[in-house]
Write a protein that holds these residues in place. Sequence first.
Motif, mmCIF file in Angstrom:
data_model
loop_
_atom_site.group_PDB
_atom_site.id
_atom_site.type_symbol
_atom_site.label_atom_id
_atom_site.label_comp_id
_atom_site.label_asym_id
_atom_site.label_seq_id
_atom_site.Cartn_x
_atom_site.Cartn_y
_atom_site.Cartn_z
ATOM 1 N N ASP A 111 0.833 -1.205 0.000
ATOM 2 C CA ASP A 111 0.000 0.000 0.000
ATOM 3 C C ASP A 111 0.868 1.256 0.000
ATOM 4 N N GLN A 112 1.974 1.196 0.733
ATOM 5 C CA GLN A 112 2.903 2.326 0.714
ATOM 6 C C GLN A 112 3.468 2.536 -0.692
ATOM 7 N N LEU A 113 3.865 1.446 -1.325
ATOM 8 C CA LEU A 113 4.456 1.539 -2.653
ATOM 9 C C LEU A 113 3.436 2.047 -3.673
ATOM 10 N N LEU A 114 2.212 1.560 -3.588
ATOM 11 C CA LEU A 114 1.187 1.957 -4.544
ATOM 12 C C LEU A 114 0.740 3.402 -4.364
ATOM 13 N N SER A 115 1.035 3.966 -3.217
ATOM 14 C CA SER A 115 0.698 5.374 -2.996
ATOM 15 C C SER A 115 1.743 6.312 -3.592
ATOM 16 N N LYS A 116 2.870 5.758 -4.027
ATOM 17 C CA LYS A 116 3.933 6.557 -4.624
ATOM 18 C C LYS A 116 3.571 6.897 -6.075
ATOM 19 N N PRO A 117 4.035 8.035 -6.573
ATOM 20 C CA PRO A 117 3.761 8.387 -7.975
ATOM 21 C C PRO A 117 4.336 7.363 -8.936
ATOM 22 N N SER A 119 3.835 4.151 -12.053
ATOM 23 C CA SER A 119 3.195 2.839 -12.166
ATOM 24 C C SER A 119 3.994 1.792 -11.398
ATOM 25 N N HIS A 120 3.266 0.892 -10.755
ATOM 26 C CA HIS A 120 3.888 -0.193 -9.983
ATOM 27 C C HIS A 120 3.079 -1.477 -10.236
ATOM 28 N N ALA A 124 0.834 -4.037 -7.717
ATOM 29 C CA ALA A 124 -0.608 -4.166 -7.872
ATOM 30 C C ALA A 124 -1.019 -5.630 -8.004
ATOM 31 N N LEU A 125 -0.229 -6.407 -8.733
ATOM 32 C CA LEU A 125 -0.547 -7.829 -8.887
ATOM 33 C C LEU A 125 -0.519 -8.547 -7.543
ATOM 34 N N LEU A 126 0.515 -8.287 -6.748
ATOM 35 C CA LEU A 126 0.621 -8.945 -5.458
ATOM 36 C C LEU A 126 -0.444 -8.437 -4.494
ATOM 37 N N ARG A 127 -0.699 -7.139 -4.532
ATOM 38 C CA ARG A 127 -1.736 -6.566 -3.646
ATOM 39 C C ARG A 127 -3.106 -7.124 -3.997
ATOM 40 N N SER A 128 -3.390 -7.272 -5.282
ATOM 41 C CA SER A 128 -4.687 -7.837 -5.685
ATOM 42 C C SER A 128 -4.796 -9.298 -5.266
ATOM 43 N N GLN A 129 -3.678 -10.010 -5.301
ATOM 44 C CA GLN A 129 -3.697 -11.412 -4.878
ATOM 45 C C GLN A 129 -4.036 -11.522 -3.394
ATOM 46 N N VAL A 143 -7.562 -1.904 -7.388
ATOM 47 C CA VAL A 143 -6.104 -1.758 -7.452
ATOM 48 C C VAL A 143 -5.609 -2.002 -8.872
ATOM 49 N N LEU A 144 -6.130 -3.047 -9.503
ATOM 50 C CA LEU A 144 -5.696 -3.394 -10.851
ATOM 51 C C LEU A 144 -6.102 -2.334 -11.870
ATOM 52 N N GLN A 145 -7.330 -1.854 -11.757
ATOM 53 C CA GLN A 145 -7.801 -0.860 -12.719
ATOM 54 C C GLN A 145 -7.019 0.445 -12.615
ATOM 55 N N GLN A 146 -6.626 0.789 -11.406
ATOM 56 C CA GLN A 146 -5.821 2.001 -11.231
ATOM 57 C C GLN A 146 -4.488 1.866 -11.957
ATOM 58 N N GLN A 147 -3.874 0.693 -11.854
ATOM 59 C CA GLN A 147 -2.591 0.486 -12.513
ATOM 60 C C GLN A 147 -2.735 0.301 -14.023
ATOM 61 N N ILE A 148 -3.857 -0.248 -14.461
ATOM 62 C CA ILE A 148 -4.088 -0.395 -15.896
ATOM 63 C C ILE A 148 -4.148 0.971 -16.561
ATOM 64 N N GLU A 149 -4.680 1.952 -15.873
ATOM 65 C CA GLU A 149 -4.705 3.307 -16.420
ATOM 66 C C GLU A 149 -3.284 3.834 -16.642
ATOM 67 N N LEU A 150 -2.363 3.418 -15.780
ATOM 68 C CA LEU A 150 -0.980 3.865 -15.889
ATOM 69 C C LEU A 150 -0.157 2.982 -16.819
ATOM 70 N N ARG A 151 -0.474 1.683 -16.864
ATOM 71 C CA ARG A 151 0.263 0.729 -17.703
ATOM 72 C C ARG A 151 -0.727 -0.110 -18.511
ATOM 73 N N PRO A 152 -1.386 0.480 -19.494
ATOM 74 C CA PRO A 152 -2.392 -0.266 -20.267
ATOM 75 C C PRO A 152 -1.815 -1.411 -21.085
ATOM 76 N N ASP A 153 -0.496 -1.448 -21.260
ATOM 77 C CA ASP A 153 0.147 -2.488 -22.055
ATOM 78 C C ASP A 153 0.574 -3.698 -21.239
ATOM 79 N N TYR A 154 0.372 -3.687 -19.945
ATOM 80 C CA TYR A 154 0.891 -4.735 -19.057
ATOM 81 C C TYR A 154 -0.136 -5.866 -18.978
ATOM 82 N N HIS A 155 0.102 -6.948 -19.757
ATOM 83 C CA HIS A 155 -0.947 -7.960 -19.907
ATOM 84 C C HIS A 155 -1.256 -8.711 -18.624
ATOM 85 N N GLU A 156 -0.282 -8.833 -17.715
ATOM 86 C CA GLU A 156 -0.560 -9.540 -16.461
ATOM 87 C C GLU A 156 -1.655 -8.851 -15.647
ATOM 88 N N LEU A 157 -1.719 -7.525 -15.730
ATOM 89 C CA LEU A 157 -2.780 -6.801 -15.032
ATOM 90 C C LEU A 157 -4.144 -7.186 -15.579
#
Length: 247
Positions: A111-117, A119-120, A124-129, A143-157
């Motif tokens: 949660d600390q890491l995801l609050s940083k500016p 994409s992470h 997000a994958l581990l936090r969602s798990q 959590v995943l949707q927030q990161q998808i906005e930042l990294r739309p190309d990351y297929h694991e998300l």
Amino acid sequence: MKAIIPTLRGGIAVLCLALGGCVSMDNHRNHHPDPYDRLSQLMGLYQEQRRIGSSCDELWKVSSPSVDCQRIQREVERLYAEFPNDSRIMIANATLQFQAGRLDKAQFTLDQLLSKPGSHPEAALLRSQISMLEGNSSRARAVLQQQIELRPDYHELREALAATYYIEGKYESAQRALNIAGRLGAPGWRISYHHGLIQEAQENWSRACSYYMVSLEQKHNFTAPANRLIGLSHNEACRSLADRRAS
């Protein structure tokens, strides 16, 4: 999580360190002052310990005779204490905490890491798990949707997002997420298998088994779809596919 576990380097020196101390931990830190060098060696050794069968989660039991993985964990925690805002060290520490069953500590760090500016996606994958393990699929999806906005190309998300929809029975949404993941480069054998699970959940036995067969054709040593084919052999189409594979 392979992307966040660096490969093993300096094998002999580090293995000596784990097996009883060719050098002390203090000397090891002095010889390797660069934090990323230390992190790479520690995580590489940790990965090697898991590969050869060490069960690190048992080390938190008092009766455990081994200290190797626990020692690695302590060193990664020390790095985290020295560099509490470093993203690579934060995700490594959270990963070890998660694999040791310390979900609350892993969650706090993530949660600390995801609050940083920035994409992470690994965080997000581990936090969602963790959220999924807690039965909170809506939190995982947020959590995943927030990161998808930042990294739309990351297929694991996208694949993880599909899992949240699958758990909730939103199969069309899960299929759409998987299709996007496939177009972004997710392995076809994995996408086919998950499509099979979605079809099986809807009792579309023939379609499910067809997907499982495609998954096996794409990755012959993938046992999960083979097991699903056998488990669904009550269906004639699935039994035929299972027999074809066995022949």
